[in-house]
Enzyme design. Structure first.
Site, mmCIF file in Angstrom:
data_model
loop_
_atom_site.group_PDB
_atom_site.id
_atom_site.type_symbol
_atom_site.label_atom_id
_atom_site.label_comp_id
_atom_site.label_asym_id
_atom_site.label_seq_id
_atom_site.Cartn_x
_atom_site.Cartn_y
_atom_site.Cartn_z
ATOM 1 N N LYS A 85 -0.836 -1.261 -0.767
ATOM 2 C CA LYS A 85 -1.023 -2.429 0.102
ATOM 3 C C LYS A 85 -1.298 -2.029 1.546
ATOM 4 O O LYS A 85 -1.457 -2.870 2.422
ATOM 5 C CB LYS A 85 0.216 -3.337 0.023
ATOM 6 C CG LYS A 85 0.456 -3.907 -1.360
ATOM 7 C CD LYS A 85 1.355 -5.131 -1.285
ATOM 8 C CE LYS A 85 2.737 -4.824 -1.717
ATOM 9 N NZ LYS A 85 3.610 -6.021 -1.707
ATOM 10 N N LYS A 136 0.537 -1.079 3.748
ATOM 11 C CA LYS A 136 1.520 -1.686 4.652
ATOM 12 C C LYS A 136 2.539 -0.622 5.024
ATOM 13 O O LYS A 136 3.067 0.074 4.155
ATOM 14 C CB LYS A 136 2.280 -2.821 3.940
ATOM 15 C CG LYS A 136 1.571 -4.148 3.816
ATOM 16 C CD LYS A 136 2.554 -5.173 3.205
ATOM 17 C CE LYS A 136 1.970 -6.562 3.144
ATOM 18 N NZ LYS A 136 2.932 -7.545 2.581
#
Ligand code: C2G
Length: 129
Positions: free
Chosen positions: A45, A47
């Site tokens: 992701k 992230k």
């Protein structure tokens, strides 16, 4: 016992997450949260979490709506999780609308409206200001 499952990163836990978890729990009796691991977040992701997996897990386990926290290590585990935990309902915020409809063969799939105006990204942006 009606079991519900949901997935996410839940970094910088905020009221949008709580709104989601409260509504998810209201759909059954037992709520499982599959929490994205640091590796999954970074590799899949892109992230970088502020809080580590263990810290995010500790926060989620303190929420009255959450009954169990398990790791989310990959995109492919959802079908197996639904089977293994005998889940009745899969819940996600509607930013994921339609993305997990393949699970309808195994369980109910519910997309709930996101809480507008709040996100972990927004919090970081505001604090960075
Ligand atoms: N959410 C919400 N309202 C917000 C922010 C988030 O309802 N203002 C919901 C999201 O829709 C999601 C859950 O809270 O259902 C967790 O959000 P994130 O931590 O951003 O999860 P995400 O990165 O979308 O990961 O395999 C699925 C992924 O792990 C989902």
């Amino acid at each position: 016992m009606k079991k519900v499952i949901t997935y996410g990163t839940f970094d910088l836990l905020h009221y949008g997450h709580i709104n989601l978890l409260r509504r998810a729990k209201a759909l059954g009796d037992y709520l499982i949260v599959a929490l994205s691991t640091d590796e999954f977040n970074w590799n899949e992701k892109h992230k970088k979490c502020y809080f580590s997996y263990e810290q995010r897990k500790q926060l989620l386990e303190a929420i009255r709506y959450v009954d169990l926290v398990i790791p989310e290590t990959g995109w492919e585990q959802k079908s197996g999780d639904v089977r293994e935990f005998r889940v009745d309902t899969f819940v996600m915020g509607d930013d994921w609308e339609g993305k997990f409809d393949f699970l309808r063969e195994q369980c109910e799939v519910v997309y709930l409206p996101r809480t507008p105006e709040i996100s972990s990204t927004q919090i970081k942006r505001d604090l960075g200001r």
